[in-house]
Design a protein around this motif. Structure first.
Motif, PDB file in Angstrom:
ATOM      1  N   LEU A 235       0.607  -1.306   0.210  1.00  0.00           N
ATOM      2  CA  LEU A 235       0.125  -0.308   0.199  1.00  0.00           C
ATOM      3  C   LEU A 235       1.297   1.070  -0.220  1.00  0.00           C
ATOM      4  CD1 LEU A 235      -3.268  -1.352   2.383  1.00  0.00           C
ATOM      5  CD2 LEU A 235      -2.751  -1.259  -0.020  1.00  0.00           C
ATOM      6  N   GLY A 236       2.043   1.222   0.752  1.00  0.00           N
ATOM      7  CA  GLY A 236       3.229   2.164   0.369  1.00  0.00           C
ATOM      8  C   GLY A 236       3.577   2.269  -0.468  1.00  0.00           C
ATOM      9  N   LEU A 237       3.361   1.552  -1.538  1.00  0.00           N
ATOM     10  CA  LEU A 237       4.277   1.149  -2.939  1.00  0.00           C
ATOM     11  C   LEU A 237       3.228   2.145  -3.484  1.00  0.00           C
ATOM     12  CD1 LEU A 237       6.523  -1.045  -3.428  1.00  0.00           C
ATOM     13  CD2 LEU A 237       7.627   0.775  -3.156  1.00  0.00           C
ATOM     14  N   LEU A 238       2.387   1.231  -3.404  1.00  0.00           N
ATOM     15  CA  LEU A 238       0.857   1.596  -4.036  1.00  0.00           C
ATOM     16  C   LEU A 238       0.214   2.691  -4.510  1.00  0.00           C
ATOM     17  CD1 LEU A 238      -0.824  -1.851  -4.368  1.00  0.00           C
ATOM     18  CD2 LEU A 238       0.821  -0.782  -6.660  1.00  0.00           C
ATOM     19  N   SER A 239       0.492   3.261  -2.939  1.00  0.00           N
ATOM     20  CA  SER A 239      -0.619   5.211  -2.759  1.00  0.00           C
ATOM     21  C   SER A 239       0.784   5.396  -3.445  1.00  0.00           C
ATOM     22  CB  SER A 239      -0.825   5.024  -1.557  1.00  0.00           C
ATOM     23  OG  SER A 239       0.940   4.740  -1.500  1.00  0.00           O
ATOM     24  N   ARG A 240       1.693   5.734  -3.682  1.00  0.00           N
ATOM     25  CA  ARG A 240       2.846   6.857  -4.647  1.00  0.00           C
ATOM     26  C   ARG A 240       2.543   7.288  -5.385  1.00  0.00           C
ATOM     27  NH1 ARG A 240       6.832   5.070  -1.123  1.00  0.00           N
ATOM     28  NH2 ARG A 240       7.862   3.802  -3.228  1.00  0.00           N
ATOM     29  N   GLU A 241       1.550   5.603  -6.221  1.00  0.00           N
ATOM     30  CA  GLU A 241       2.210   5.994  -8.083  1.00  0.00           C
ATOM     31  C   GLU A 241       0.159   5.999  -8.016  1.00  0.00           C
ATOM     32  OE1 GLU A 241       3.565   4.957 -10.197  1.00  0.00           O
ATOM     33  OE2 GLU A 241       5.388   4.458  -9.179  1.00  0.00           O
ATOM     34  N   GLN A 242      -0.824   5.462  -7.074  1.00  0.00           N
ATOM     35  CA  GLN A 242      -1.615   6.140  -7.631  1.00  0.00           C
ATOM     36  C   GLN A 242      -2.645   7.405  -7.566  1.00  0.00           C
ATOM     37  OE1 GLN A 242      -3.630   2.666  -4.435  1.00  0.00           O
ATOM     38  NE2 GLN A 242      -3.681   1.508  -6.873  1.00  0.00           N
ATOM     39  N   SER A 243      -1.415   8.692  -5.911  1.00  0.00           N
ATOM     40  CA  SER A 243      -1.726  10.014  -6.451  1.00  0.00           C
ATOM     41  C   SER A 243      -1.249  10.657  -7.911  1.00  0.00           C
ATOM     42  CB  SER A 243      -0.718  10.306  -5.670  1.00  0.00           C
ATOM     43  OG  SER A 243       0.829  10.250  -5.612  1.00  0.00           O
ATOM     44  N   ARG A 244      -1.050   9.621  -8.691  1.00  0.00           N
ATOM     45  CA  ARG A 244      -1.049  10.319 -10.632  1.00  0.00           C
ATOM     46  C   ARG A 244      -2.976  10.294 -11.383  1.00  0.00           C
ATOM     47  NH1 ARG A 244       3.705   7.248 -12.257  1.00  0.00           N
ATOM     48  NH2 ARG A 244       3.313   7.612 -13.834  1.00  0.00           N
ATOM     49  N   THR A 245      -3.488  10.792 -11.533  1.00  0.00           N
ATOM     50  CA  THR A 245      -4.340  10.836 -11.832  1.00  0.00           C
ATOM     51  C   THR A 245      -4.760   9.467 -12.715  1.00  0.00           C
ATOM     52  OG1 THR A 245      -4.425  12.471 -13.497  1.00  0.00           O
ATOM     53  CG2 THR A 245      -5.186  12.913 -11.797  1.00  0.00           C
ATOM     54  N   ASP A 246      -3.462   9.503 -14.152  1.00  0.00           N
ATOM     55  CA  ASP A 246      -3.262   8.459 -14.992  1.00  0.00           C
ATOM     56  C   ASP A 246      -3.296   7.238 -14.561  1.00  0.00           C
ATOM     57  OD1 ASP A 246      -0.481   8.714 -14.458  1.00  0.00           O
ATOM     58  OD2 ASP A 246      -0.269   8.315 -16.693  1.00  0.00           O
ATOM     59  N   VAL A 247      -3.131   6.703 -12.939  1.00  0.00           N
ATOM     60  CA  VAL A 247      -3.014   5.184 -12.690  1.00  0.00           C
ATOM     61  C   VAL A 247      -3.881   4.341 -11.941  1.00  0.00           C
ATOM     62  CG1 VAL A 247      -1.394   4.105 -10.981  1.00  0.00           C
ATOM     63  CG2 VAL A 247      -0.315   5.833 -12.285  1.00  0.00           C
TER      64      VAL A 247
END
Length: 299
Positions: A235-247
């Motif tokens: 969740l720590g890794l994915l939360s950083r990526e999912q902050s981008r709107t196109d992910v």
């Protein structure tokens, strides 16, 4: 069937299926096919005419090349500071022309190319892996496998048996089914929502996650063990990526099994392949090396 100086598309698919299972790498399998093609084309017409079974000759040559490549690759992987994971392959590399007829042998077609099994095969010696795959998935006789390995047929049989025993000691994976799809869906939804409780519930208590970023992406250099540790790490890794709107994340098919892929627009940036046992996720192969994600496509 190959007859001229160029290997036929059907035989290329066969060689790709053999090399991919031995190496766990689509790109390395391509190299094996190219080298096999070179050796076949170097034969003159008279030399090719006396080869009664060209496909058997091609399979023997490709297997030897793959065995040599596997030995050197194993040394490189051991020397690497990170974790190496297999890469998903395109569909044409996944079929086989012959499956073992003995029900006591290792695997059916769908399991023989699962990423979970390819990960487990990393525990085998190169000779064990080649003997097992050529016999159990492709039905080659042990006499022929012995020639490929430079061993007797009895030694080849023992190598396959010891490999089979070692792999059977691992927990059995749930087959691809609607029930397994529900586990994968629950995992995807928990990751997307950031629900750590739901994510922990989808994982076995002693689950293991391994990440492979290749030389491009920094990842954990050792396996993450335990449901709570894995949930918070992912969740720590994915939360950083999912902050981008196109992910976005999607459920995809990877080597015949449902898995979770993460895309930035149309570009794949991660694959989470899940080994499911008794309705819980036992192992995660977290692939973020961009060189290993090229076959993934958004639906």
């Amino acid at each position: 069937m190959s007859g001229g100086s160029v290997i036929s598309p059907e035989d290329r698919r066969r060689l790709g299926a053999v090399a991919y299972r031995i190496l766990g790498s689509f790109h390395d399998a391509e190299d094996v096919i190219q080298e096999t093609q070179i050796r076949w084309s170097q034969l003159d017409a008279e030399q090719r005419s006396v080869i009664r079974e060209p496909l058997a000759w091609l399979t023997r040559v490709a297997s030897r090349i793959a065995l040599d490549l596997l030995g050197s690759a194993a040394s490189r992987r051991e020397a690497s500071s990170g974790i190496w994971l297999p890469e998903p392959a395109p569909d044409e590399y996944l079929g086989v022309s012959h499956l073992a007829s003995d029900p006591s042998d290792l695997v059916a077609l769908d399991e023989s190319i699962s990423l979970a099994l390819l990960v487990a095969m990393e525990t085998l010696t190169p000779a064990e892996r080649v003997a097992l795959i050529l016999h159990d998935s492709f039905g080659l006789p042990f006499e022929e496998i012995g020639r490929i390995l430079g061993r007797t047929s009895a030694a080849a049989r023992q190598l396959a048996s010891s490999a089979r025993t070692r792999l059977r000691s691992r927990p059995a994976d749930d087959p691809q089914s609607a029930a397994r799809d529900q586990v994968v869906l629950a995992f995807q939804q928990a990751c997307a929502s950031g629900d750590v409780t739901a994510l922990v519930a989808a994982l076995a208590p002693d689950a293991v996650s391994r990440a492979d970023g290749g030389t491009h992406v920094v990842t954990a250099t050792r396996p993450i063990v335990g449901a709570d540790n894995i949930a918070r790490y992912l969740l720590g890794l994915l939360s950083r990526e999912q902050s981008r709107t196109d992910v976005v994340s999607e459920i995809v098919q990877a080597n015949g099994c449902s898995a979770v892929a993460v895309f930035s627009g149309q570009m794949p940036i991660a694959l989470l392949d899940l080994a499911v046992s008794h309705g819980r996720i036992r192992e995660i192969a977290f692939i973020v090396d961009p060189e290993k994600l090229s076959v993934l496509r958004r639906r």
